[in-house]
Design an enzyme around this catalytic site. Structure first.
Site, mmCIF file in Angstrom:
data_model
loop_
_atom_site.group_PDB
_atom_site.id
_atom_site.type_symbol
_atom_site.label_atom_id
_atom_site.label_comp_id
_atom_site.label_asym_id
_atom_site.label_seq_id
_atom_site.Cartn_x
_atom_site.Cartn_y
_atom_site.Cartn_z
ATOM 1 N N GLU A 233 6.345 53.873 24.117
ATOM 2 C CA GLU A 233 7.395 52.874 23.919
ATOM 3 C C GLU A 233 8.029 52.973 22.526
ATOM 4 O O GLU A 233 9.237 52.779 22.381
ATOM 5 C CB GLU A 233 6.816 51.472 24.169
ATOM 6 C CG GLU A 233 6.450 51.271 25.637
ATOM 7 C CD GLU A 233 5.807 49.923 25.927
ATOM 8 O OE1 GLU A 233 5.631 49.121 24.996
ATOM 9 O OE2 GLU A 233 5.492 49.677 27.105
ATOM 10 N N ASN B 290 10.437 35.528 28.692
ATOM 11 C CA ASN B 290 9.243 35.196 27.908
ATOM 12 C C ASN B 290 9.311 35.666 26.457
ATOM 13 O O ASN B 290 8.294 35.914 25.826
ATOM 14 C CB ASN B 290 7.972 35.679 28.623
ATOM 15 C CG ASN B 290 7.901 37.182 28.760
ATOM 16 O OD1 ASN B 290 8.848 37.886 28.438
ATOM 17 N ND2 ASN B 290 6.766 37.676 29.232
ATOM 18 N N LYS C 295 13.160 39.731 23.138
ATOM 19 C CA LYS C 295 14.000 39.850 24.338
ATOM 20 C C LYS C 295 15.278 39.020 24.197
ATOM 21 O O LYS C 295 15.388 38.181 23.275
ATOM 22 C CB LYS C 295 13.187 39.399 25.549
ATOM 23 C CG LYS C 295 11.960 40.270 25.825
ATOM 24 C CD LYS C 295 11.295 39.861 27.133
ATOM 25 C CE LYS C 295 10.085 40.731 27.419
ATOM 26 N NZ LYS C 295 9.520 40.454 28.761
ATOM 27 N N TYR D 38 11.011 50.164 31.760
ATOM 28 C CA TYR D 38 10.059 49.455 32.624
ATOM 29 C C TYR D 38 9.742 50.239 33.899
ATOM 30 O O TYR D 38 9.360 49.639 34.909
ATOM 31 C CB TYR D 38 10.607 48.068 32.967
ATOM 32 C CG TYR D 38 10.441 47.057 31.845
ATOM 33 C CD1 TYR D 38 9.173 46.613 31.450
ATOM 34 C CD2 TYR D 38 11.545 46.539 31.181
ATOM 35 C CE1 TYR D 38 9.019 45.688 30.430
ATOM 36 C CE2 TYR D 38 11.390 45.607 30.158
ATOM 37 C CZ TYR D 38 10.121 45.184 29.798
ATOM 38 O OH TYR D 38 9.952 44.260 28.790
ATOM 39 N N HIS E 88 8.120 41.182 24.220
ATOM 40 C CA HIS E 88 7.307 42.188 24.918
ATOM 41 C C HIS E 88 6.316 42.760 23.920
ATOM 42 O O HIS E 88 6.610 42.846 22.723
ATOM 43 C CB HIS E 88 8.206 43.320 25.438
ATOM 44 C CG HIS E 88 7.440 44.539 25.857
ATOM 45 N ND1 HIS E 88 6.821 44.629 27.074
ATOM 46 C CD2 HIS E 88 7.162 45.690 25.194
ATOM 47 C CE1 HIS E 88 6.197 45.808 27.149
ATOM 48 N NE2 HIS E 88 6.400 46.468 26.018
HETATM 49 P P1 CMP Z 1 6.593 42.260 29.425
HETATM 50 O O1 CMP Z 1 5.483 42.144 28.455
HETATM 51 O O2 CMP Z 1 7.929 42.622 28.920
HETATM 52 O O3 CMP Z 1 6.173 43.315 30.556
HETATM 53 C C1 CMP Z 1 6.687 43.255 31.867
HETATM 54 C C2 CMP Z 1 7.476 42.012 32.114
HETATM 55 O O4 CMP Z 1 7.674 41.694 33.455
HETATM 56 C C3 CMP Z 1 6.720 40.833 31.555
HETATM 57 O O5 CMP Z 1 6.730 40.852 30.165
HETATM 58 C C4 CMP Z 1 7.459 39.666 32.214
HETATM 59 O O6 CMP Z 1 8.598 39.262 31.481
HETATM 60 C C5 CMP Z 1 7.885 40.300 33.511
HETATM 61 N N1 CMP Z 1 7.097 39.756 34.597
HETATM 62 C C6 CMP Z 1 5.817 39.977 34.863
HETATM 63 N N2 CMP Z 1 5.425 39.291 35.957
HETATM 64 C C7 CMP Z 1 6.504 38.639 36.369
HETATM 65 C C8 CMP Z 1 6.738 37.762 37.430
HETATM 66 N N3 CMP Z 1 5.778 37.439 38.313
HETATM 67 N N4 CMP Z 1 7.983 37.259 37.556
HETATM 68 C C9 CMP Z 1 8.959 37.598 36.686
HETATM 69 N N5 CMP Z 1 8.779 38.440 35.649
HETATM 70 C C10 CMP Z 1 7.564 38.942 35.494
#
Ligand code: CMP
Length: 143
Positions: free
Chosen positions: A128, A114, A11, A51, A117
């Site tokens: 995906e 984070n 990311k 998403y 993904h």
């Molecule tokens: P990802 O694996 O990319 O899939 C969905 C994303 O939504 C997840 O990682 C997080 O980065 C984001 N996400 C999920 N829950 C939350 C949350 N409570 N607040 C902010 N971002 C979230």
């Protein structure tokens, strides 16, 4: 039977913070072969489409804004039991809850930012991978 492919994305925070090489090193150390990869800058519409499954959730707007804020590196991975193994390699969504040694524990800032993904099912992995790569792009490199 669990599939051999999954889709990962480094990311924008991972790339802007200069962690791309370290993250890919962890991925390879976990036994994955990178079958396709491309540096992209997602438009807002592309991030919304990727998403789509999360549309309407409280974090959706923040997620779409973040994912279209800078470069990303989507990559198609291959190994046995790819989806579950990659999710174990990256760790819990929230780095505060991720196990020691996982990519998110090492490199992520927060639940929203984070670092990586990973697909959450074989069905989503296929969707995906198809979002970013043609079958020829993945298969041609698999020799
Ligand atoms: P990802 O694996 O990319 O899939 C969905 C994303 O939504 C997840 O990682 C997080 O980065 C984001 N996400 C999920 N829950 C939350 C949350 N409570 N607040 C902010 N971002 C979230």
């Amino acid at each position: 039977m669990a599939g051999r492919r999954t889709l990962g994305i480094v990311k924008p925070d991972g790339i802007v913070n200069g962690k791309l090489g370290l993250i890919l090193a962890h991925v390879e150390r976990a036994g994955f072969k990178v079958r396709a990869a491309r540096l992209v800058r997602l438009s807002r519409a592309q991030a919304e489409a990727f998403y789509e499954v999360h549309r309407g959730r409280p974090f959706y707007e923040e997620l779409v804004t973040f994912m279209s804020s800078g470069p990303c590196l989507p990559f198609a991975l291959e190994r046995a039991d790819a989806v579950a193994t990659f999710r174990a390699t990256i760790g819990a969504t929230d780095p505060a809850e991720a196990s020691p040694g996982t990519i998110r524990k090492l490199f992520a800032e927060s639940k929203g930012r984070n670092a990586v993904h990973g697909s959450d099912s074989d069905e989503n992995a296929a969707r995906e991978i198809g979002f970013f790569f043609t079958e020829a792009e993945v298969a041609d490199l698999a020799q």
